[in-house]
Design a protein around this motif. Sequence first.
Motif, PDB file in Angstrom:
ATOM      1  N   LEU A 177      17.013 -37.710 -34.326  1.00  0.00           N
ATOM      2  CA  LEU A 177      15.798 -37.741 -35.136  1.00  0.00           C
ATOM      3  C   LEU A 177      15.462 -39.187 -35.503  1.00  0.00           C
ATOM      4  N   PRO A 178      14.182 -39.532 -35.558  1.00  0.00           N
ATOM      5  CA  PRO A 178      13.821 -40.907 -35.896  1.00  0.00           C
ATOM      6  C   PRO A 178      14.153 -41.221 -37.361  1.00  0.00           C
ATOM      7  N   MET A 179      14.463 -42.487 -37.624  1.00  0.00           N
ATOM      8  CA  MET A 179      14.812 -42.896 -38.990  1.00  0.00           C
ATOM      9  C   MET A 179      13.541 -43.080 -39.804  1.00  0.00           C
ATOM     10  N   VAL A 180      13.622 -42.741 -41.086  1.00  0.00           N
ATOM     11  CA  VAL A 180      12.484 -42.958 -41.966  1.00  0.00           C
ATOM     12  C   VAL A 180      12.406 -44.453 -42.265  1.00  0.00           C
ATOM     13  N   GLN A 181      11.212 -45.006 -42.247  1.00  0.00           N
ATOM     14  CA  GLN A 181      11.072 -46.449 -42.435  1.00  0.00           C
ATOM     15  C   GLN A 181      11.520 -46.838 -43.847  1.00  0.00           C
ATOM     16  N   GLY A 182      12.374 -47.823 -43.940  1.00  0.00           N
ATOM     17  CA  GLY A 182      12.794 -48.291 -45.255  1.00  0.00           C
ATOM     18  C   GLY A 182      13.986 -47.544 -45.796  1.00  0.00           C
ATOM     19  N   LYS A 183      14.539 -46.616 -45.053  1.00  0.00           N
ATOM     20  CA  LYS A 183      15.718 -45.899 -45.528  1.00  0.00           C
ATOM     21  C   LYS A 183      16.741 -45.838 -44.413  1.00  0.00           C
ATOM     22  N   SER A 184      17.939 -45.347 -44.791  1.00  0.00           N
ATOM     23  CA  SER A 184      18.961 -45.243 -43.747  1.00  0.00           C
ATOM     24  C   SER A 184      19.170 -43.807 -43.315  1.00  0.00           C
ATOM     25  N   ARG A 185      18.189 -42.933 -43.611  1.00  0.00           N
ATOM     26  CA  ARG A 185      18.396 -41.528 -43.264  1.00  0.00           C
ATOM     27  C   ARG A 185      17.409 -41.111 -42.205  1.00  0.00           C
ATOM     28  N   PRO A 186      17.758 -40.159 -41.346  1.00  0.00           N
ATOM     29  CA  PRO A 186      16.753 -39.672 -40.400  1.00  0.00           C
ATOM     30  C   PRO A 186      15.810 -38.690 -41.085  1.00  0.00           C
ATOM     31  N   ILE A 187      14.660 -38.467 -40.457  1.00  0.00           N
ATOM     32  CA  ILE A 187      13.662 -37.572 -41.031  1.00  0.00           C
ATOM     33  C   ILE A 187      14.144 -36.128 -40.882  1.00  0.00           C
ATOM     34  N   LYS A 188      13.745 -35.277 -41.827  1.00  0.00           N
ATOM     35  CA  LYS A 188      14.160 -33.874 -41.759  1.00  0.00           C
ATOM     36  C   LYS A 188      12.967 -33.086 -41.242  1.00  0.00           C
ATOM     37  N   VAL A 189      13.177 -32.293 -40.222  1.00  0.00           N
ATOM     38  CA  VAL A 189      12.060 -31.552 -39.629  1.00  0.00           C
ATOM     39  C   VAL A 189      12.276 -30.067 -39.880  1.00  0.00           C
ATOM     40  N   LEU A 190      11.286 -29.419 -40.483  1.00  0.00           N
ATOM     41  CA  LEU A 190      11.380 -27.986 -40.750  1.00  0.00           C
ATOM     42  C   LEU A 190      10.267 -27.292 -39.979  1.00  0.00           C
ATOM     43  N   THR A 191      10.310 -25.944 -39.949  1.00  0.00           N
ATOM     44  CA  THR A 191       9.210 -25.228 -39.302  1.00  0.00           C
ATOM     45  C   THR A 191       8.593 -24.270 -40.293  1.00  0.00           C
ATOM     46  N   ARG A 192       7.343 -23.949 -40.035  1.00  0.00           N
ATOM     47  CA  ARG A 192       6.604 -23.146 -41.011  1.00  0.00           C
ATOM     48  C   ARG A 192       5.633 -22.245 -40.276  1.00  0.00           C
ATOM     49  N   LEU A 193       5.343 -21.094 -40.855  1.00  0.00           N
ATOM     50  CA  LEU A 193       4.421 -20.149 -40.253  1.00  0.00           C
ATOM     51  C   LEU A 193       3.239 -19.939 -41.184  1.00  0.00           C
ATOM     52  N   THR A 194       2.035 -20.023 -40.627  1.00  0.00           N
ATOM     53  CA  THR A 194       0.828 -19.773 -41.429  1.00  0.00           C
ATOM     54  C   THR A 194       0.088 -18.599 -40.832  1.00  0.00           C
ATOM     55  N   ILE A 195      -0.317 -17.674 -41.682  1.00  0.00           N
ATOM     56  CA  ILE A 195      -1.049 -16.498 -41.199  1.00  0.00           C
ATOM     57  C   ILE A 195      -2.458 -16.558 -41.771  1.00  0.00           C
ATOM     58  N   ILE A 196      -3.436 -16.409 -40.889  1.00  0.00           N
ATOM     59  CA  ILE A 196      -4.836 -16.420 -41.342  1.00  0.00           C
ATOM     60  C   ILE A 196      -5.313 -14.986 -41.401  1.00  0.00           C
ATOM     61  N   VAL A 197      -5.767 -14.599 -42.547  1.00  0.00           N
ATOM     62  CA  VAL A 197      -6.280 -13.233 -42.688  1.00  0.00           C
ATOM     63  C   VAL A 197      -7.770 -13.345 -42.952  1.00  0.00           C
ATOM     64  N   SER A 198      -8.591 -12.877 -41.997  1.00  0.00           N
ATOM     65  CA  SER A 198     -10.023 -13.061 -42.186  1.00  0.00           C
ATOM     66  C   SER A 198     -10.696 -11.839 -42.789  1.00  0.00           C
ATOM     67  N   ASP A 199     -10.016 -10.709 -42.769  1.00  0.00           N
ATOM     68  CA  ASP A 199     -10.653  -9.497 -43.271  1.00  0.00           C
ATOM     69  C   ASP A 199     -10.415  -9.388 -44.772  1.00  0.00           C
ATOM     70  N   PRO A 200     -11.440  -9.474 -45.581  1.00  0.00           N
ATOM     71  CA  PRO A 200     -11.189  -9.466 -47.032  1.00  0.00           C
ATOM     72  C   PRO A 200     -10.655  -8.142 -47.556  1.00  0.00           C
ATOM     73  N   SER A 201     -10.838  -7.099 -46.779  1.00  0.00           N
ATOM     74  CA  SER A 201     -10.343  -5.826 -47.288  1.00  0.00           C
ATOM     75  C   SER A 201      -8.826  -5.781 -47.251  1.00  0.00           C
ATOM     76  N   HIS A 202      -8.247  -6.526 -46.340  1.00  0.00           N
ATOM     77  CA  HIS A 202      -6.786  -6.513 -46.249  1.00  0.00           C
ATOM     78  C   HIS A 202      -6.163  -7.231 -47.408  1.00  0.00           C
ATOM     79  N   CYS A 203      -6.588  -8.485 -47.528  1.00  0.00           N
ATOM     80  CA  CYS A 203      -6.063  -9.183 -48.691  1.00  0.00           C
ATOM     81  C   CYS A 203      -6.984 -10.332 -48.984  1.00  0.00           C
ATOM     82  N   ASN A 204      -7.246 -10.571 -50.200  1.00  0.00           N
ATOM     83  CA  ASN A 204      -8.034 -11.745 -50.557  1.00  0.00           C
ATOM     84  C   ASN A 204      -7.166 -12.643 -51.431  1.00  0.00           C
ATOM     85  N   VAL A 205      -7.769 -13.678 -51.884  1.00  0.00           N
ATOM     86  CA  VAL A 205      -6.999 -14.688 -52.612  1.00  0.00           C
ATOM     87  C   VAL A 205      -6.338 -14.093 -53.834  1.00  0.00           C
ATOM     88  N   LEU A 206      -7.032 -13.188 -54.473  1.00  0.00           N
ATOM     89  CA  LEU A 206      -6.496 -12.571 -55.677  1.00  0.00           C
ATOM     90  C   LEU A 206      -5.174 -11.889 -55.378  1.00  0.00           C
TER      91      LEU A 206
END
Lengths: 244, 363
Positions: free
Chosen positions: A61-90
Amino acid sequence: MAVFADLDLRAGSDLKALRGLVENAAHLGYSVVAINHVVEFKEKKQEIEKPVAVSELFTTLPMVQGKSRPIKVLTRLTIIVSDPSHCNVLVACTHLDVDLVCITVTEKLPFYFKRPPINVAVDRGVCFELVYSPAIKDSTMRRYTISNALNLMQVCKGKNVIISSAAERPLEIRGPYDVANLGLLFGLSESDAKAAVSTNCRAALLHGETRKTAFGIISTVKKPRPSEADEDSLPACKKAKCEG
Amino acid sequence: MATLRRLREVPRHLLVCEKSNFGHDKSRHRHLVETHYHNYRVSFLIPECGILSKELKNLVMETGPYYFVKNLPLHELITQEFINTFVKKGSCYALTHNTNIDEDNTVALLPNGKLILSLDKDTYEETGLQGRPSQYSGRKVMKFIVSIDLMDLSFNPNSKKCERVSWSFKEKKPLKFDFLLAWHHTGAEESTMMSYFSNYRIQELQPKIALSTVTELQCPVLRSGALRGEPEAACSAPELLDWLGAVFSRADLTNEPHSFVSTYCCPQPSTVVARAYLCTITGFILPEKICLLLEQLCHYFDEPKLAPWVTLSVQGFADSPVSWRENEHGFRKGGEHLYNFVIFNNQDYWLQMAVGANDDCPP
């Protein structure tokens, strides 16, 4: 303060571009990044693609600039729900088991934020995410980003907000102090803006980790299988107990 | 609107200017130089000077070695041997390298024997030591300061406090850092840092020195009694500090129409000097050496010289947990803490101390 984090690097199909993106993030000073996989929610059962394995991406992994540690890489999942009947922000704020609620910037928000569900979300530890790379690309998006962000700030008062890049190319990502300055434009105070790139991101990551634990206190770890030699000693112990 | 008001505000910064004379009994110049522990860059400017005198040049070349140790465990700094060899015999300074004060854990050793640890929340909770929350936390407290008095530890080696600190550093949460070390020894020294830390990767480094001469430089006219300047007669202290920054950054002082980078103009009234000597020393510089440099610059005016004044500026490390004495230092958008002496030919001086946003007022 916590380390700087960018929790939204868009995963394209091109591994080389992604590698360039992570290297650029390390060079700018981010210690933690998360590669975001976006899927549309479909009614029928859907196959979610496997996330990119970090070991595939980088041998070291590449080193973070200005530090002696490598960068930490995580993964993430995003789900887009376009139908308001399923779920809305509330609903998302109050019931769904999520860590982040993303505020869209591609159009003017059709609804207004109401204080009660936002407060429930803040209490639950759900963070609100604002992205800034569409604002870099297009001026109309810039207007929508700022107006949506200001709407959100009026209700949530700057609590539990994170700012991330949604960058697809290395040029779309900006340094952490610049992003904190951008937060001032979105209506955050100086210390809230810096927290939006560091402390609140850490809180969102910890919130995600606690989903696997009981109330965030107890967690289970897979025990390594004992070797053959140990198994022999077990009956001896059992014997001792019976005699005693 | 609150947002617009906030956008118009300039980040908080403080500049304290004072004037005095070196011969004065109560002059604080020595005390302030000695209590500004972690110095990154020292620069001086001498107008109307083409070459440095031999004494000054020797002093500049001997701003002493400093040492860089990689992956030094923290418990090495609390051993009785280290305290007796270095901390008690002279002034020992240490600072972690490549750690940002606003993101990571930082450790500093002050010459009075205090070990200051600036830890983030997770590390603080894991070490189990007692500390206080940082003054510059936002909504949530994310930074804690732990202060350990090494002199106290060495007087009572069997006390509960000493045992707890050793247990924390050796077993509970062994922390390792890259350190910059410097030691000013009083009296004959037998051991050196190189031999003491020979088990670790230690390098002896010399500060980087940059010397240059600038020709046809516009200098502001100053009067030692007038700190705030006099209209049409002398420039004020803040104007001088701005000008000094522009000179050392090699910015144009003329505000030419085709200059894209800088619209800065030398404050008026000003004169043009034929030559000026600039010197910059970069490294981990001891306050004792800066005191010697300051004294030598005072003696510059022992013989009559064309120059009306000379300046000496010292910048501290942006990532040091303390600025002056034990005042906490933080980094918001910038972590500057610096001071500047303007030495006049009649032994008067101006002292300007500047700090940034997350800092206490300088003493």
